[in-house]
Design an enzyme around this catalytic site. Structure first.
Site, PDB file in Angstrom:
ATOM      1  N   GLU A 163      -6.259  -7.078 -12.924  1.00  0.00           N
ATOM      2  CA  GLU A 163      -4.974  -6.002 -12.850  1.00  0.00           C
ATOM      3  C   GLU A 163      -4.197  -6.123 -13.918  1.00  0.00           C
ATOM      4  O   GLU A 163      -4.429  -6.959 -14.916  1.00  0.00           O
ATOM      5  CB  GLU A 163      -4.038  -7.179 -11.989  1.00  0.00           C
ATOM      6  CG  GLU A 163      -4.547  -7.175 -10.434  1.00  0.00           C
ATOM      7  CD  GLU A 163      -3.644  -8.126  -9.655  1.00  0.00           C
ATOM      8  OE1 GLU A 163      -3.581  -7.922  -8.326  1.00  0.00           O
ATOM      9  OE2 GLU A 163      -2.874  -8.912 -10.059  1.00  0.00           O
ATOM     10  N   HIS A 166      -6.625  -2.267 -11.639  1.00  0.00           N
ATOM     11  CA  HIS A 166      -5.376  -1.514 -10.781  1.00  0.00           C
ATOM     12  C   HIS A 166      -4.120  -2.201 -11.338  1.00  0.00           C
ATOM     13  O   HIS A 166      -4.067  -3.175 -12.074  1.00  0.00           O
ATOM     14  CB  HIS A 166      -5.693  -1.881  -9.238  1.00  0.00           C
ATOM     15  CG  HIS A 166      -5.932  -3.191  -8.842  1.00  0.00           C
ATOM     16  ND1 HIS A 166      -6.881  -4.055  -8.604  1.00  0.00           N
ATOM     17  CD2 HIS A 166      -4.913  -4.058  -8.269  1.00  0.00           C
ATOM     18  CE1 HIS A 166      -6.606  -5.187  -8.436  1.00  0.00           C
ATOM     19  NE2 HIS A 166      -5.214  -5.450  -8.236  1.00  0.00           N
ATOM     20  N   CYS A 204       3.776 -11.341  -5.373  1.00  0.00           N
ATOM     21  CA  CYS A 204       2.757 -10.761  -6.128  1.00  0.00           C
ATOM     22  C   CYS A 204       1.944  -9.554  -5.518  1.00  0.00           C
ATOM     23  O   CYS A 204       1.277  -9.952  -4.235  1.00  0.00           O
ATOM     24  CB  CYS A 204       1.721 -11.802  -6.486  1.00  0.00           C
ATOM     25  SG  CYS A 204       2.425 -13.307  -6.718  1.00  0.00           S
ATOM     26  N   SER A 205       1.871  -8.592  -5.682  1.00  0.00           N
ATOM     27  CA  SER A 205       1.333  -7.377  -4.968  1.00  0.00           C
ATOM     28  C   SER A 205       1.069  -6.143  -5.792  1.00  0.00           C
ATOM     29  O   SER A 205       0.875  -6.267  -6.861  1.00  0.00           O
ATOM     30  CB  SER A 205       2.345  -7.034  -3.666  1.00  0.00           C
ATOM     31  OG  SER A 205       1.288  -5.970  -2.960  1.00  0.00           O
ATOM     32  N   LYS A 235      -4.842 -15.008   3.684  1.00  0.00           N
ATOM     33  CA  LYS A 235      -5.236 -13.980   2.441  1.00  0.00           C
ATOM     34  C   LYS A 235      -6.551 -14.036   2.256  1.00  0.00           C
ATOM     35  O   LYS A 235      -7.563 -15.026   2.137  1.00  0.00           O
ATOM     36  CB  LYS A 235      -4.293 -14.524   1.287  1.00  0.00           C
ATOM     37  CG  LYS A 235      -2.983 -14.234   1.370  1.00  0.00           C
ATOM     38  CD  LYS A 235      -2.629 -12.822   1.334  1.00  0.00           C
ATOM     39  CE  LYS A 235      -1.035 -12.497   1.198  1.00  0.00           C
ATOM     40  NZ  LYS A 235      -0.831 -11.201   0.733  1.00  0.00           N
ATOM     41  N   ARG A 271       0.730 -18.727  -0.854  1.00  0.00           N
ATOM     42  CA  ARG A 271       0.047 -17.622   0.068  1.00  0.00           C
ATOM     43  C   ARG A 271      -0.566 -18.167   1.240  1.00  0.00           C
ATOM     44  O   ARG A 271      -1.038 -19.239   1.425  1.00  0.00           O
ATOM     45  CB  ARG A 271      -0.930 -16.955  -0.845  1.00  0.00           C
ATOM     46  CG  ARG A 271      -0.326 -16.315  -2.245  1.00  0.00           C
ATOM     47  CD  ARG A 271      -1.509 -16.114  -3.124  1.00  0.00           C
ATOM     48  NE  ARG A 271      -2.448 -15.113  -2.806  1.00  0.00           N
ATOM     49  CZ  ARG A 271      -2.335 -14.004  -2.775  1.00  0.00           C
ATOM     50  NH1 ARG A 271      -1.365 -13.017  -3.254  1.00  0.00           N
ATOM     51  NH2 ARG A 271      -3.517 -13.034  -2.245  1.00  0.00           N
ATOM     52  N   GLU A 331      -9.468 -10.639  -8.873  1.00  0.00           N
ATOM     53  CA  GLU A 331      -8.614  -9.757  -9.219  1.00  0.00           C
ATOM     54  C   GLU A 331      -8.850  -9.178 -10.593  1.00  0.00           C
ATOM     55  O   GLU A 331      -9.403  -9.631 -11.327  1.00  0.00           O
ATOM     56  CB  GLU A 331      -6.991 -10.552  -9.247  1.00  0.00           C
ATOM     57  CG  GLU A 331      -6.626 -10.931  -8.008  1.00  0.00           C
ATOM     58  CD  GLU A 331      -5.883  -9.854  -7.365  1.00  0.00           C
ATOM     59  OE1 GLU A 331      -5.915  -8.711  -7.784  1.00  0.00           O
ATOM     60  OE2 GLU A 331      -5.308 -10.101  -6.186  1.00  0.00           O
ATOM     61  N   HIS A 365     -10.657  -5.259  -4.852  1.00  0.00           N
ATOM     62  CA  HIS A 365     -10.858  -6.828  -5.082  1.00  0.00           C
ATOM     63  C   HIS A 365     -12.066  -7.247  -4.742  1.00  0.00           C
ATOM     64  O   HIS A 365     -12.249  -8.367  -4.626  1.00  0.00           O
ATOM     65  CB  HIS A 365      -9.703  -7.282  -4.017  1.00  0.00           C
ATOM     66  CG  HIS A 365      -8.291  -7.099  -4.263  1.00  0.00           C
ATOM     67  ND1 HIS A 365      -7.747  -6.041  -4.055  1.00  0.00           N
ATOM     68  CD2 HIS A 365      -7.455  -7.743  -5.118  1.00  0.00           C
ATOM     69  CE1 HIS A 365      -6.351  -6.003  -4.576  1.00  0.00           C
ATOM     70  NE2 HIS A 365      -6.372  -7.184  -5.135  1.00  0.00           N
ATOM     71  N   LYS A 417      -7.657  -1.245  -1.248  1.00  0.00           N
ATOM     72  CA  LYS A 417      -7.447  -2.444  -1.720  1.00  0.00           C
ATOM     73  C   LYS A 417      -8.877  -3.388  -1.335  1.00  0.00           C
ATOM     74  O   LYS A 417      -9.015  -4.162  -2.467  1.00  0.00           O
ATOM     75  CB  LYS A 417      -6.238  -3.173  -0.901  1.00  0.00           C
ATOM     76  CG  LYS A 417      -5.982  -4.643  -1.288  1.00  0.00           C
ATOM     77  CD  LYS A 417      -4.624  -4.877  -0.574  1.00  0.00           C
ATOM     78  CE  LYS A 417      -4.444  -6.541  -0.763  1.00  0.00           C
ATOM     79  NZ  LYS A 417      -3.226  -7.060   0.087  1.00  0.00           N
TER      80      LYS A 417
END
Length: 295
Positions: A211, A114, A149-150, A137, A133, A209, A102, A98
């Site tokens: 994604e 990803h 969101c993940s 974070k 959030r 991000e 990122h 991760k």
């Protein structure tokens, strides 16, 4: 399936004592982090995972620790979680931490993309549950966004392609991890995948991000117990309340910010899908063939 059931039962039991489970999680992450540092010195136990974790306490040539500023929970997630790397057609091409997925430097240099998911959970009054959030974070701290969101992780149960079961399994897992919503309250067969978006968004000078994001709707009345390591606040909103939130974010009132992926979904799909949800015609707007490239 037996392993999945066992994990679900385990997390359900832990939810009965959120304070103790939080302490256990923090203690374990601290132990795991320190232990991996020791183990990585032994060639017999060397692995890419321990190598990555061991980096977290080393300094770079510039003298900065890669995990500078992270708390123990975020450090564990960034170095131990393995995201699923995909191409722009959503074909699995590998996996990486991760942390790497990122880093904007890695995203730009290696075009790391990803798989992710975004859950939109509505109650029986068709109000949407939002979360803010946590301030700890690494990416987009304290922004407001959709329910959860993940990322599905590079593990057997979350790589299942049939009927998007891997993504559904991941969504169920993270609803518990972030919001304390028990697995039995959000059965995997109740998630409706509506579409996929591909987007890139920097968070700051270092993080961001990139994604391919599955958008999941679910209607359930649930009991939420937010994990403070993940979530700062939650609230249900109706359409008008969400529009007011959008207005305040656009005006910069009170420093209110929305996540970029949530804003993309709101601007392109959400209100139309919300109408279909209330009218019982949601199946009419399902489109899992198209990958919408949004900016």
């Amino acid at each position: 399936m037996a392993l999945t059931s066992q994990l679900v039962n385990t997390t359900t039991r832990l939810s009965l004592a959120p304070k103790s489970s939080h302490i256990l999680s923090s203690s374990f992450s601290h132990f795991a982090h320190n232990s991996s540092l020791r183990f990585s010195l032994s060639p017999k136990t060397f692995s890419p995972l321990t190598a990555r974790v061991s980096l977290s306490s080393k300094t770079t040539a510039m003298g900065d620790a890669p995990d500078a500023g992270m708390d123990a929970v975020q450090r564990r997630l960034m170095f131990e979680d393995e995201c699923i790397l995909v191409d722009e057609s959503d074909r699995v091409v590998g996996h990486d931490s991760k942390y790497n997925c990122h880093l904007m430097e890695k995203i730009e240099k290696d075009n790391l993309l990803h798989r992710a998911f975004s859950v939109f959970l509505f109650n029986s009054k068709y109000e949407l549950l939002l979360q803010q959030r946590s301030g700890t974070k690494v990416t987009f701290p304290l922004v407001w966004t959709n329910t959860c969101c993940s990322h599905p992780l590079y593990r057997e149960s979350e790589l299942i392609e049939d009927d998007y079961l891997g993504v559904r399994n991941a969504a169920q897992r993270k609803l518990f991890d972030e919001l304390g919503i028990a697995a039995e309250d959000v059965p995997v067969d109740q998630f409706t995948p509506l579409g996929r978006i591909l987007y890139k968004a920097p968070s700051d000078g270092k993080w961001g991000e990139h994604e391919l994001d599955y958008l999941l709707f679910i209607v359930r009345d649930v009991s939420a117990h937010p994990n403070p390591d993940e979530v700062a606040d939650i609230k249900y909103v109706n359409r008008d309340q969400l529009k007011e939130l959008l207005r305040k974010a656009d005006a910069g009132e009170g420093g209110l910010k929305l996540s970029p992926w949530f804003r993309l979904v709101v601007d392109n799909f959400l209100f139309k899908w919300w109408d279909h949800l209330e009218n019982g015609t949601l199946k009419e707007v399902i489109d899992m063939k198209t990958i919408h490239k949004l900016t």
